[in-house]
Motif scaffolding. Structure first.
Motif, PDB file in Angstrom:
ATOM      1  N   MET A  58     -59.098  72.552 -71.664  1.00 15.02           N
ATOM      2  CA  MET A  58     -58.874  72.832 -70.271  1.00 15.02           C
ATOM      3  C   MET A  58     -58.755  71.535 -69.472  1.00 15.02           C
ATOM      4  O   MET A  58     -57.887  71.408 -68.636  1.00 15.02           O
ATOM      5  CB  MET A  58     -60.029  73.701 -69.752  1.00 15.02           C
ATOM      6  N   ILE A  59     -59.631  70.593 -69.756  1.00 13.00           N
ATOM      7  CA  ILE A  59     -59.584  69.318 -69.036  1.00 13.00           C
ATOM      8  C   ILE A  59     -58.335  68.535 -69.430  1.00 13.00           C
ATOM      9  O   ILE A  59     -57.687  67.919 -68.581  1.00 13.00           O
ATOM     10  CB  ILE A  59     -60.863  68.497 -69.303  1.00 13.00           C
ATOM     11  N   ILE A  60     -57.973  68.598 -70.696  1.00  8.74           N
ATOM     12  CA  ILE A  60     -56.772  67.899 -71.167  1.00  8.74           C
ATOM     13  C   ILE A  60     -55.531  68.465 -70.480  1.00  8.74           C
ATOM     14  O   ILE A  60     -54.645  67.718 -70.062  1.00  8.74           O
ATOM     15  CB  ILE A  60     -56.641  68.018 -72.700  1.00  8.74           C
ATOM     16  N   ARG A  61     -55.462  69.794 -70.361  1.00 10.98           N
ATOM     17  CA  ARG A  61     -54.319  70.433 -69.711  1.00 10.98           C
ATOM     18  C   ARG A  61     -54.221  69.992 -68.246  1.00 10.98           C
ATOM     19  O   ARG A  61     -53.124  69.707 -67.747  1.00 10.98           O
ATOM     20  CB  ARG A  61     -54.454  71.947 -69.802  1.00 10.98           C
ATOM     21  N   THR A  62     -55.354  69.910 -67.566  1.00 13.35           N
ATOM     22  CA  THR A  62     -55.362  69.466 -66.176  1.00 13.35           C
ATOM     23  C   THR A  62     -54.919  68.013 -66.065  1.00 13.35           C
ATOM     24  O   THR A  62     -54.166  67.657 -65.148  1.00 13.35           O
ATOM     25  CB  THR A  62     -56.776  69.633 -65.571  1.00 13.35           C
ATOM     26  N   LEU A  63     -55.358  67.181 -67.001  1.00 14.62           N
ATOM     27  CA  LEU A  63     -54.934  65.777 -66.990  1.00 14.62           C
ATOM     28  C   LEU A  63     -53.434  65.646 -67.239  1.00 14.62           C
ATOM     29  O   LEU A  63     -52.776  64.812 -66.604  1.00 14.62           O
ATOM     30  CB  LEU A  63     -55.723  64.984 -68.025  1.00 14.62           C
ATOM     31  N   HIS A  64     -52.902  66.456 -68.134  1.00 10.25           N
ATOM     32  CA  HIS A  64     -51.462  66.412 -68.410  1.00 10.25           C
ATOM     33  C   HIS A  64     -50.668  66.831 -67.180  1.00 10.25           C
ATOM     34  O   HIS A  64     -49.671  66.194 -66.831  1.00 10.25           O
ATOM     35  CB  HIS A  64     -51.126  67.310 -69.592  1.00 10.25           C
ATOM     36  N   LYS A  65     -51.094  67.915 -66.532  1.00  9.45           N
ATOM     37  CA  LYS A  65     -50.398  68.371 -65.328  1.00  9.45           C
ATOM     38  C   LYS A  65     -50.470  67.326 -64.225  1.00  9.45           C
ATOM     39  O   LYS A  65     -49.486  67.080 -63.525  1.00  9.45           O
ATOM     40  CB  LYS A  65     -50.985  69.692 -64.842  1.00  9.45           C
ATOM     41  N   THR A  66     -51.618  66.697 -64.081  1.00  5.96           N
ATOM     42  CA  THR A  66     -51.779  65.656 -63.066  1.00  5.96           C
ATOM     43  C   THR A  66     -50.898  64.453 -63.381  1.00  5.96           C
ATOM     44  O   THR A  66     -50.285  63.874 -62.471  1.00  5.96           O
ATOM     45  CB  THR A  66     -53.253  65.228 -62.974  1.00  5.96           C
ATOM     46  N   ALA A  67     -50.818  64.087 -64.641  1.00  4.22           N
ATOM     47  CA  ALA A  67     -49.966  62.955 -65.030  1.00  4.22           C
ATOM     48  C   ALA A  67     -48.494  63.264 -64.758  1.00  4.22           C
ATOM     49  O   ALA A  67     -47.763  62.409 -64.234  1.00  4.22           O
ATOM     50  CB  ALA A  67     -50.176  62.628 -66.503  1.00  4.22           C
ATOM     51  N   TRP A  68     -48.040  64.470 -65.095  1.00  2.00           N
ATOM     52  CA  TRP A  68     -46.650  64.845 -64.831  1.00  2.00           C
ATOM     53  C   TRP A  68     -46.373  64.907 -63.329  1.00  2.00           C
ATOM     54  O   TRP A  68     -45.309  64.488 -62.864  1.00  2.00           O
ATOM     55  CB  TRP A  68     -46.299  66.180 -65.479  1.00  2.00           C
ATOM     56  N   LEU A  69     -47.332  65.409 -62.559  1.00  2.00           N
ATOM     57  CA  LEU A  69     -47.174  65.481 -61.111  1.00  2.00           C
ATOM     58  C   LEU A  69     -47.132  64.085 -60.500  1.00  2.00           C
ATOM     59  O   LEU A  69     -46.313  63.815 -59.609  1.00  2.00           O
ATOM     60  CB  LEU A  69     -48.311  66.298 -60.493  1.00  2.00           C
ATOM     61  N   THR A  70     -47.951  63.178 -60.993  1.00  3.67           N
ATOM     62  CA  THR A  70     -47.945  61.801 -60.509  1.00  3.67           C
ATOM     63  C   THR A  70     -46.623  61.108 -60.847  1.00  3.67           C
ATOM     64  O   THR A  70     -46.029  60.436 -59.999  1.00  3.67           O
ATOM     65  CB  THR A  70     -49.123  61.017 -61.119  1.00  3.67           C
ATOM     66  N   ALA A  71     -46.154  61.292 -62.075  1.00  3.66           N
ATOM     67  CA  ALA A  71     -44.871  60.692 -62.473  1.00  3.66           C
ATOM     68  C   ALA A  71     -43.733  61.268 -61.631  1.00  3.66           C
ATOM     69  O   ALA A  71     -42.843  60.527 -61.190  1.00  3.66           O
ATOM     70  CB  ALA A  71     -44.612  60.935 -63.953  1.00  3.66           C
ATOM     71  N   GLY A  72     -43.764  62.567 -61.386  1.00  3.45           N
ATOM     72  CA  GLY A  72     -42.735  63.185 -60.552  1.00  3.45           C
ATOM     73  C   GLY A  72     -42.757  62.651 -59.137  1.00  3.45           C
ATOM     74  O   GLY A  72     -41.704  62.435 -58.527  1.00  3.45           O
TER      75      GLY A  72
END
Length: 73
Positions: free
Chosen positions: A1-15
């Motif tokens: 769950m934490i990994i999924r949130t980190l991935h979404k945050t990383a993609w959102l930051t890159a976007g």
């Protein structure tokens, strides 16, 4: 769950970074804006399932996907 949130945050930051570069490309004639805009769309599609589903309902995106070569599974 934490990994999924980190991935979404990383993609959102890159976007978000690519979105800023896209706006800079609109303001500065030397910087291309289209590659950054496409990268923005890709990153936002990876960060949000709602945005991903919305993009797949857009007619221009469907036409664009039909012209791309298909990936083998």
């Amino acid at each position: 769950m934490i990994i999924r949130t980190l991935h979404k945050t990383a993609w959102l930051t890159a976007g978000s970074i690519f979105l800023v570069l896209t706006v800079m490309g609109l303001l500065l004639p030397v910087v291309p804006q289209l590659p950054f805009f496409l990268a923005t769309i890709f990153c936002f599609m990876r960060s949000s399932t709602r945005f991903h589903a919305w993009m797949h309902r857009q007619s221009w995106f469907i036409r664009l996907k039909s012209h791309l070569p298909h990936r083998r599974k």
